[in-house]
Scaffold this motif. Structure first.
Motif, short mmCIF file in Angstrom:
data_model
loop_
_atom_site.label_atom_id
_atom_site.label_comp_id
_atom_site.label_asym_id
_atom_site.label_seq_id
_atom_site.Cartn_x
_atom_site.Cartn_y
_atom_site.Cartn_z
N ASP A 1 -3.24 3.09 7.04
CA ASP A 1 -3.27 3.19 5.58
C ASP A 1 -4.49 3.96 5.07
O ASP A 1 -4.62 4.21 3.87
CB ASP A 1 -3.19 1.81 4.93
CG ASP A 1 -4.44 0.96 5.14
OD1 ASP A 1 -5.44 1.46 5.69
OD2 ASP A 1 -4.42 -0.22 4.75
N GLY A 2 -5.39 4.35 5.98
CA GLY A 2 -6.56 5.11 5.60
C GLY A 2 -7.76 4.27 5.21
O GLY A 2 -8.82 4.82 4.90
N ILE A 3 -7.61 2.95 5.23
CA ILE A 3 -8.69 2.05 4.82
C ILE A 3 -8.88 0.99 5.90
O ILE A 3 -7.97 0.19 6.16
CB ILE A 3 -8.38 1.36 3.48
CG1 ILE A 3 -8.07 2.40 2.40
CG2 ILE A 3 -9.53 0.47 3.06
CD1 ILE A 3 -9.23 3.31 2.05
N LYS B 1 0.81 -1.21 0.00
CA LYS B 1 0.00 0.00 0.00
C LYS B 1 0.85 1.27 0.00
O LYS B 1 0.39 2.33 -0.41
CB LYS B 1 -0.93 -0.01 1.21
CG LYS B 1 -1.92 -1.16 1.22
CD LYS B 1 -2.70 -1.19 2.53
CE LYS B 1 -3.54 -2.45 2.64
NZ LYS B 1 -4.21 -2.56 3.95
N ALA B 2 2.09 1.16 0.47
CA ALA B 2 2.99 2.31 0.49
C ALA B 2 3.94 2.33 -0.69
O ALA B 2 4.78 3.24 -0.80
CB ALA B 2 3.78 2.33 1.79
N ALA B 3 3.85 1.34 -1.59
CA ALA B 3 4.87 1.16 -2.62
C ALA B 3 5.01 2.36 -3.55
O ALA B 3 6.12 2.77 -3.90
CB ALA B 3 4.57 -0.10 -3.42
N ALA B 4 3.89 2.94 -3.97
CA ALA B 4 3.96 4.05 -4.91
C ALA B 4 4.61 5.28 -4.28
O ALA B 4 5.43 5.96 -4.91
CB ALA B 4 2.56 4.40 -5.42
N GLY C 1 -6.23 3.03 -6.24
CA GLY C 1 -6.46 4.29 -5.57
C GLY C 1 -5.31 4.75 -4.70
O GLY C 1 -5.37 5.84 -4.12
N HIS C 2 -4.22 3.98 -4.62
CA HIS C 2 -3.08 4.33 -3.77
C HIS C 2 -1.86 4.73 -4.59
O HIS C 2 -0.74 4.73 -4.08
CB HIS C 2 -2.73 3.16 -2.86
CG HIS C 2 -3.73 2.88 -1.79
ND1 HIS C 2 -3.44 2.91 -0.45
CD2 HIS C 2 -5.05 2.56 -1.87
CE1 HIS C 2 -4.51 2.63 0.25
NE2 HIS C 2 -5.50 2.40 -0.59
N GLY C 3 -2.06 5.09 -5.85
CA GLY C 3 -0.93 5.42 -6.72
C GLY C 3 -0.36 6.80 -6.48
O GLY C 3 -0.89 7.60 -5.71
N GLY D 1 -9.16 8.98 3.19
CA GLY D 1 -8.63 8.54 1.91
C GLY D 1 -7.31 7.81 2.13
O GLY D 1 -6.78 7.77 3.25
N PRO D 2 -6.74 7.21 1.07
CA PRO D 2 -5.49 6.48 1.22
C PRO D 2 -4.38 7.40 1.72
O PRO D 2 -4.18 8.49 1.20
CB PRO D 2 -5.20 5.99 -0.21
CG PRO D 2 -6.54 5.97 -0.88
CD PRO D 2 -7.30 7.11 -0.31
#
Length: 433
Positions: free
Chosen positions: A367-369, A53-56, A84-86, A418-419
């Motif tokens: 992570d917001g989700i 989830k943090a990769a981008a 949505g996490h880009g 949000g993310p």
């Protein structure tokens, strides 16, 4: 984030939200990745691979640390994150895939990543950016395992209440890329793994099922986990795990090139950041730990007991204080409602701590989700149960149906961020003034 009047409630809510924001900011990839990078190589290539989830955002941090115009090796690569996490990267490609349930994009990302890793030469530097969520996002079944069968097993595990370490144990054994297999593909290249940890204990080999690190899992252990949680095993899964037990050490590919791993962000870092803000506002922070596990309802009952002890006996600390904890709870799904583990924790806390005066709380995923919902978590106030009763809502009924989302939505007490594009798992704060 949702905010409310009247003023007394607003003060407590604002402070809880401020603590959560501090927790998230402390583990922002843009804060932690750059300082962890080595000197930029002057020859060869820098190949960036990543999942989670943090990769981008981790990839964006690499680009910012090593801009195009700066001297040194060319930087390129590929990472996969949740839809949505880009981030808007320019040299490192960002793919998006399904989470928590894998989809065809997850398999496509894994195939592309293995191919890119396989292109690395001895003079190249491969940087693996690994964070929570990578297990689902980088999903390629092992040879002989049917993709639908693997998804079915993982979906059952997610509903079973099994801890993330056991889920990832099974995932790594059923995967063609996890459990160090991506590292094998890198061959003789230098490999640096940078990890943002979402697992209790912060073992980097467990985060995202360790695609670039040797697995602690074994086929026998994976079978034991599936049997203990009474998971129905399709034939392709059972046969693969039984066959894998017979592999000799000589059949396991050796890791060739230099390997290094750094854990950059943890739940403990988030808790310490929130504790610093609490002190600034005259609150004594009580950090219970960043690796708490267990059923959300049971963890909530323990937290309620600690809050009760503080109110009645000023032990182990006296109010005004804030109880802080992290880690990853689980939810054994019994009903057909909506809501992640943080909302369920809060709903159980409302019931377990109903007798604790002036209890305010927040529980959110960093992570917001929260699970699969659109909220990070929720807020709880001393008036929550009464307000719900006025609306004809039963907290006990909603908890029984695993429907905490609709309970807090009706109260307009969901926290929606949000993310955040980071992930060190859950953040919980109980405020007692």
């Amino acid at each position: 984030m949702t905010q409310h009047a009247p003023s007394q409630a607003l003060d407590e809510r604002e402070l809880l939200l401020k603590l959560f924001q501090a927790a998230v900011t402390a583990v922002d990839p843009l804060q932690v990745v750059g300082p962890a990078l080595p000197a930029r190589p002057q020859q060869g290539r820098v190949i960036v691979l990543g999942a989670g989830k943090a990769a981008a955002r981790m990839a964006l941090a690499v680009e910012q640390a090593w801009p195009v115009q700066a001297p040194g090796a060319e930087v390129s690569g590929l990472v996969v994150t949740r839809y949505g996490h880009g981030e808007a990267t320019s040299r490192i490609q960002v793919l998006q895939a399904g989470h928590p349930h894998s989809d065809s994009a997850s398999a496509d990302a894994a195939l592309q990543m293995l191919a890119l890793a396989g292109s690395a030469q001895a003079e190249d530097l491969v940087i693996a950016l690994i964070s929570g969520g990578g297990s689902a996002l980088l999903s390629l079944p092992a040879e002989g395992v049917n993709a639908a069968d693997k998804r079915q097993v993982c979906a059952q595990l997610l509903k079973s209440g099994a801890p993330i370490s056991e889920i990832n144990c099974v995932r790594s054994q059923l995967s063609a890329i996890k459990g160090g297999k991506l590292a094998e593909a890198c061959g003789a290249a230098r490999l640096l793994t940078l990890v943002i940890s979402d697992v209790p204990g912060d073992d980097p080999a467990v985060v995202a099922s360790g695609p670039t690190l040797p697995s602690h899992s074994t086929p026998a252990l994976a079978l034991e986990v599936l049997q203990r949680h009474r998971i129905e095993m399709p034939d392709s899964v059972r046969l693969h795990l039984l066959r894998s037990q017979d592999l000799s050490p000589a059949q396991v590919k050796p890791v060739a090139g230099p390997r290094e791993v750094k854990v950059l962000a943890t739940a403990q870092m988030s808790l310490e950041a929130a504790a610093a803000v609490a002190r600034q506002h005259g609150l004594l922070p009580l950090i219970l730990g960043g690796s708490l596990e267990g059923e959300s309802r049971d963890v909530a009952a323990v937290h309620a007991g600690i809050a009760r002890q503080i109110r009645q006996f000023q032990q182990p600390v006296a109010a005004p204080c804030v109880i802080l904890s992290g880690g990853e709870t689980t939810v054994t799904v019994r009903g057909n409602g909506r809501g992640g583990r943080n909302a369920e924790f809060l709903l159980a806390l409302a019931l377990s701590g109903a007798d604790v005066p002036e209890l305010h709380a927040l529980a959110c995923d960093t992570d917001g989700i929260d699970g699969v919902e659109d909220n990070a978590g929720a807020l709880l106030s001393p008036a929550s149960l009464a307000r719900a009763a006025d609306l004809g809502l039963s907290a006990a009924d909603h908890l029984q149906r695993n429907d905490a989302y609709h309970f807090f939505k009706a109260l307009d007490d969901l926290v929606v961020t949000g993310p955040t594009r980071t992930n060190v798992n859950d953040f919980r704060a109980i405020l007692l003034r």
